[in-house]
Design an enzyme around this catalytic site. Structure first.
Site, PDB file in Angstrom:
ATOM      1  N   HIS A  57      34.535  67.027  51.762  1.00  0.00           N
ATOM      2  CA  HIS A  57      34.194  67.865  50.676  1.00  0.00           C
ATOM      3  C   HIS A  57      34.192  67.316  49.175  1.00  0.00           C
ATOM      4  O   HIS A  57      33.607  68.056  48.586  1.00  0.00           O
ATOM      5  CB  HIS A  57      35.226  69.089  51.041  1.00  0.00           C
ATOM      6  CG  HIS A  57      34.762  70.123  52.167  1.00  0.00           C
ATOM      7  ND1 HIS A  57      34.736  71.458  52.120  1.00  0.00           N
ATOM      8  CD2 HIS A  57      34.609  69.725  53.498  1.00  0.00           C
ATOM      9  CE1 HIS A  57      34.414  71.873  53.331  1.00  0.00           C
ATOM     10  NE2 HIS A  57      34.145  70.861  54.261  1.00  0.00           N
ATOM     11  N   HIS A  67      32.267  66.159  63.077  1.00  0.00           N
ATOM     12  CA  HIS A  67      33.011  67.249  63.999  1.00  0.00           C
ATOM     13  C   HIS A  67      33.441  66.744  65.449  1.00  0.00           C
ATOM     14  O   HIS A  67      34.198  67.363  66.333  1.00  0.00           O
ATOM     15  CB  HIS A  67      31.948  68.305  64.526  1.00  0.00           C
ATOM     16  CG  HIS A  67      31.557  69.185  63.413  1.00  0.00           C
ATOM     17  ND1 HIS A  67      30.645  70.198  63.298  1.00  0.00           N
ATOM     18  CD2 HIS A  67      31.873  69.253  62.004  1.00  0.00           C
ATOM     19  CE1 HIS A  67      30.481  70.614  62.101  1.00  0.00           C
ATOM     20  NE2 HIS A  67      31.481  70.234  61.355  1.00  0.00           N
TER      21      HIS A  67
END
Length: 723
Positions: A98, A266
């Site tokens: 992020h 993920h």
């Protein structure tokens, strides 16, 4: 005086300073030109002082010990913020992702290169919920290693080590990111005034992802890339796939890199949505002092472990969320999926049926198992034909997937660092990658004086020499350290054909300079810059100031094979106030475009001012136009631009779109013409103050010296070998 949390009954106190963020002395005039982006990151905000050299400090860093401390931290759960399954691999990978994922290729802003996630607005974005906890978990390590490791480097290294702990062989890592100490003021994140406002405001047509407003890359205010629940929170995997493709392209990623990053991102960790978002305390920037810079704490429950709330989606993607494996693909393609709502009310996809031993265990109690989940962006990998095909390729060759993800992760986390010459540390990969804009070393032992004499006798005008050098150097972006004169890519596609580079004039000048470079053994890049500097010296002498423009040889010449032409398209200038040129009319004013260009080039407001004044009198306007050339001795490096701009013998009259006449008050004759960029240096109070300095009778020599200093700064902006 009562100790009371309300304002009622408190003793009055003289409070004459503006200490609230929402109040400024210029708030009365919201449309005024705001020069703050040129003044950000002033030395006064930096606690390290002007003598601190981060690169020297890095040489004292015990990299092996730092890595070992990170590995121990990743596997040591802290009571105040417990890890999932006893591991922080997901946490640190997400914090790093992020940080780096805010990068957008259009203007090079965002990204991981400055440690900007510590400050507003990024530290309080809805998509960054609980990244504050990750940074606080890293604090003991930052405290231990101190000045030898920046926050920017530490955050990305922690994410990279997290993948190694999970079992991935990473591609490499480079130190060298320097911290900032104040929120960035230059980055436009969108016009919305509401977090997670619908995407529609960013698109001409939300159904056409490529119509998103430039330079934005995220689909909604406060997101890093796409909404995990679907377009505007409505699940539709193919529509989400279309947004994913455009968003990742704006992050400089192709389809294969996009699938690799989605799947690899993920493979470890989980989503958190086992609670109510409305029960969370305010974000860090809005939280009161007792929260000590942290936000998003649950005010009505445990709010940790299995009860954590982040995205609102709840669950892990794989059976073994702390291990690097092929579990993501096995789960996504091994089951049929149906839409469900998380405990927090978010849309998520869950398998229609699944065996107990395929379900991930609870983050706190291994005797409990939960269904895995997929976001709408995950389902896009399966539904979109191109993404599906890439997934099949990865599934057939796990080693290839490992390598693709490792390389894509390296690119994600290093894309905004610029060329390899800015990389430090023992794990810098030896391979030259096309997205690093490689440039070979250039010669340094040629006869500079002889080359200057050849250029001086070539017949090129001062304007030709200065304009060509400027056009070659002005592409530099301090946001991601791309562009600049090194490499002489102005002679290669696509730059040689950019309208702003005046292709016909450019080829005429290059046809003169290239043989001279070959004759003395210099690079073309050096020759272009040397010619521009020679032009400045000649113009200064004509103004009565003898000055040598500092010149450092060593630039190399890139080749077409070293140049990713598509990625260079985003560097094309659409406006250049320094040469008084705009490609077309824009909603944004010419002076605002000038500020954007100046900030990307790393210029201060005084440097911008002196360069404008000098470029005008040197006659470097695009196409030889005369707007702003307030002098009768064009080609002389005089302060005439400022003298005549500030002379009250003239008045200034609008004469058309972005066109003004400078009229003699007595005779009524038009003396000169000007654009908005020219006149803003007289109309804006700050810029006028600078203009008046250079207009003074005693500052002609200062003007020349300041111009030369700013000129050299632009020419050497990408000479990282000199810094």
């Amino acid at each position: 005086m009562e100790n009371n949390t309300s304002s009622a009954g408190k003793c009055p106190f003289m409070h004459g300073s503006n200490t609230e963020v929402g109040k400024s002395v210029t708030d009365w005039w919201p449309n005024a030109l705001n020069l703050d982006i040129l003044h950000q990151h002033d030395r006064k905000t930096d606690p390290m002082g002007g003598d601190f050299d981060y690169h020297k400090a890095l040489k004292k860093l015990d990299v092996a010990a730092l890595k070992q401390d990170l590995r121990e931290l990743i596997t040591s759960s802290q009571e105040w913020w417990p890890s999932d399954w006893g591991s922080y691999v997901g946490m640190f990978a997400r914090v790093a992702w992020h940080t780096a994922g805010s990068y957008r290729v259009a203007d090079g802003r965002g990204g991981a290169g400055t440690g900007n996630q510590r400050f507003a607005p990024l530290n309080s974005w809805p998509d960054n919920v609980n990244t504050d906890k990750g940074r606080r978990l890293l604090w003991p390590i930052k405290k231990k290693y101190g000045n030898k490791i920046s926050w920017a480097d530490l955050i990305i290294l922690a994410g990279t080590i997290a993948y190694e702990v999970a079992g991935l062989k990473t591609y490499g890592f480079a130190f060298g990111r320097k911290d900032i100490w104040h929120p960035e003021k230059d980055t436009y994140w969108g016009a919305e005034k509401e977090w997670l406002a619908p995407s529609d405001g960013r698109y001409e047509d939300v159904g056409k992802p490529d119509s998103m407003e430039n330079p934005l890359a995220a689909v909604q205010m406060g997101l890093i890339y796409v909404n995990p629940e679907g377009v505007n929170g409505q699940p539709d995997p193919q529509k989400t796939a279309d947004q994913v493709r455009e968003t990742f392209a704006r992050m400089a990623m192709d389809d294969e890199e996009t699938v690799a990053l989605t799947a690899g991102g993920h493979t470890i960790g989980k989503c958190h949505g086992n609670g109510r978002a409305e029960d969370l305390s305010p974000e860090p920037e809005a939280a009161d002092v007792e929260y000590q810079g942290l936000g998003w704490f649950n005010t009505k429950g445990r709010g940790i472990g299995r009860d954590t709330v982040v995205s609102g989606i709840e669950g892990a993607w794989t059976t073994n969320p702390t291990q690097w494996d092929m579990g993501y693909f096995e789960m996504l393609f091994g089951h049929e999926w149906e839409l469900k709502k998380s405990p927090a009310g978010a849309w998520q996809w869950e398998p229609v049926s699944i065996k107990d031993d395929e379900m991930p265990v609870d983050v706190e109690d291994a005797s409990i198992r939960h269904k895995p989940i997929m976001t709408d962006a995950d389902m896009a990998m399966k539904v979109d034909p191109i993404y599906n095909q890439i997934c099949q390729k990865f599934m057939a060759d796990p080693a290839y997937f490992d390598d693709c993800f490792a390389r894509a992760w390296f690119k994600l986390t290093h894309r905004d660092m610029g060329p390899k010459s800015r990389y430090f540390g023992p794990d810098v990969p030896k391979e030259d990658l096309i997205w690093q804009d490689p440039v070979p070393e250039g010669p340094t032992h040629y006869d500079i004086g002889h080359l200057k004499s050849l250029i001086a006798a070539s017949g090129l005008s001062i304007a030709d020499m200065v304009s060509t050098a400027w056009d070659s150097a002005r592409t530099f972006r301090g946001s991601d350290y791309r562009g600049g004169a090194n490499g002489a890519r102005i002679r290669l596609a696509p730059q040689k054909d950019w309208v702003g580079n005046e292709p016909e004039r450019l080829q005429r000048v290059l046809s003169v300079l290239e043989p001279l470079a070959a004759q003395v053994g210099a690079s073309i890049a050096d020759t272009i810059v040397l010619a521009g500097s020679l032009g400045v010296e000649m113009a200064a002498r004509a103004a009565g100031v003898n000055i040598d423009v500092p010149f450092a040889p060593g630039r190399g010449d890139a080749t077409d094979a070293m140049t990713d032409a598509d990625s260079f398209d985003v560097l094309e200038p659409l406006a250049d106030g320094f040469r008084n040129w705009m490609k077309q009319d824009y909603v944004v004013t010419a002076e605002e475009l000038l500020l954007d260009r100046a900030q990307l080039m790393g210029l201060t407001a005084p440097e911008m001012t002196v360069l404008i004044g000098g470029m005008r009198v040197l006659g470097t306007n695009y196409g030889g136009r005369k707007e702003g050339v307030f002098t009768d001795r064009e080609g002389v490096l005089s302060n005439d631009f400022f003298v005549n701009l500030t002379d009250m013998a003239y008045r200034w009259e609008p004469a058309g779109d972005n066109l003004y006449n400078i009229v003699d008050r007595r005779s009524g004759e038009t003396r000169w013409t000007a654009t908005r960029v020219d006149l803003v240096f007289g109309s804006n109070s700050i810029l006028r103050a600078y203009s008046e300095v250079y207009a003074q009778d005693d500052n002609q020599e200062k003007f020349v010296k300041d111009f030369v200093k700013a000129w050299v700064k632009v020419m050497n902006a990408d000479r990282f070998d000199l810094k």
